[in-house]
Design a protein around this motif. Sequence first.
Motif, mmCIF file in Angstrom:
data_model
loop_
_atom_site.group_PDB
_atom_site.id
_atom_site.type_symbol
_atom_site.label_atom_id
_atom_site.label_comp_id
_atom_site.label_asym_id
_atom_site.label_seq_id
_atom_site.Cartn_x
_atom_site.Cartn_y
_atom_site.Cartn_z
ATOM 1 N N VAL A 18 0.848 -1.359 -0.189
ATOM 2 C CA VAL A 18 -0.167 0.037 -0.015
ATOM 3 C C VAL A 18 0.922 1.143 -0.165
ATOM 4 O O VAL A 18 0.498 2.261 -0.819
ATOM 5 N N ALA A 19 1.989 1.286 0.887
ATOM 6 C CA ALA A 19 2.734 2.282 0.686
ATOM 7 C C ALA A 19 3.512 2.445 -0.532
ATOM 8 O O ALA A 19 3.609 3.888 -0.938
ATOM 9 N N ALA A 20 3.944 1.587 -1.094
ATOM 10 C CA ALA A 20 4.472 1.561 -2.582
ATOM 11 C C ALA A 20 3.616 2.216 -3.427
ATOM 12 O O ALA A 20 4.120 2.901 -4.389
ATOM 13 N N ALA A 21 2.142 1.755 -3.265
ATOM 14 C CA ALA A 21 1.248 2.340 -4.403
ATOM 15 C C ALA A 21 0.979 3.613 -4.192
ATOM 16 O O ALA A 21 0.881 4.723 -5.035
ATOM 17 N N ALA A 22 1.109 4.054 -2.653
ATOM 18 C CA ALA A 22 0.859 5.657 -2.345
ATOM 19 C C ALA A 22 1.671 6.397 -2.914
ATOM 20 O O ALA A 22 1.507 7.432 -3.742
ATOM 21 N N ALA A 23 3.104 6.013 -2.764
ATOM 22 C CA ALA A 23 4.343 6.568 -3.624
ATOM 23 C C ALA A 23 4.220 6.786 -5.027
ATOM 24 O O ALA A 23 4.403 7.754 -5.345
ATOM 25 N N GLY A 24 3.663 5.610 -5.506
ATOM 26 C CA GLY A 24 3.480 5.829 -7.137
ATOM 27 C C GLY A 24 2.431 6.562 -7.412
ATOM 28 O O GLY A 24 2.638 7.385 -8.386
ATOM 29 N N TRP A 25 1.323 6.716 -6.552
ATOM 30 C CA TRP A 25 0.436 7.733 -7.246
ATOM 31 C C TRP A 25 0.872 8.966 -6.921
ATOM 32 O O TRP A 25 0.516 10.143 -7.729
ATOM 33 N N LEU A 26 1.750 9.300 -5.579
ATOM 34 C CA LEU A 26 2.023 10.803 -5.351
ATOM 35 C C LEU A 26 3.041 10.880 -6.564
ATOM 36 O O LEU A 26 3.162 12.349 -6.794
ATOM 37 N N LEU A 27 3.634 10.078 -7.052
ATOM 38 C CA LEU A 27 4.687 10.441 -8.001
ATOM 39 C C LEU A 27 4.138 11.093 -9.388
ATOM 40 O O LEU A 27 4.557 12.008 -10.032
#
Length: 157
Positions: A18-27
């Motif tokens: 989930v943290a990886a997905a959130a960082a990807g979305w923020l990207l």
Amino acid sequence: MNPLGNWTVLTRAAAWLVAAAAAGWLLTQVDSPSMKLLCLIASAAALRIAAMSLRTALSPRPTRHHAVVRLRGEISARNAGKTARRLTAALNNSPATLEIDLTRVTRITNDGTGALFHTARAATPAGVTLIITGANADVRATLHTIGLDNLLRYSPD
């Protein structure tokens, strides 16, 4: 690791995904190249931690083995301590089953049975099954008289 421990590791891996997905979305939401780089690094790190957690949770566990200790001669008060140390050393390797081969034991005295009592007391809390093999009629009679039959299993001969 117990099954509940696996759930803990899997939950931790899911949180990192989930943290990886959130960082990807923020990207996709930021314009600054330095912020994009920071989000990319955070996403990669989270993915790596999630993968390591999954590998830990899904890796096969080593199975416990079957150990054999072969005793010989007469087991008496004179050598009961040495016999107990040999049996304890075998238990220290955490076998699922400890086979005590008495094929070459000619006699066991009441004092000599102390080694087997000591082993049975140590094996029970560790979840180790003790199996006696090759015991002659006299040895079995002594073990029965002392009451060790309740703590040990005999292998069908």
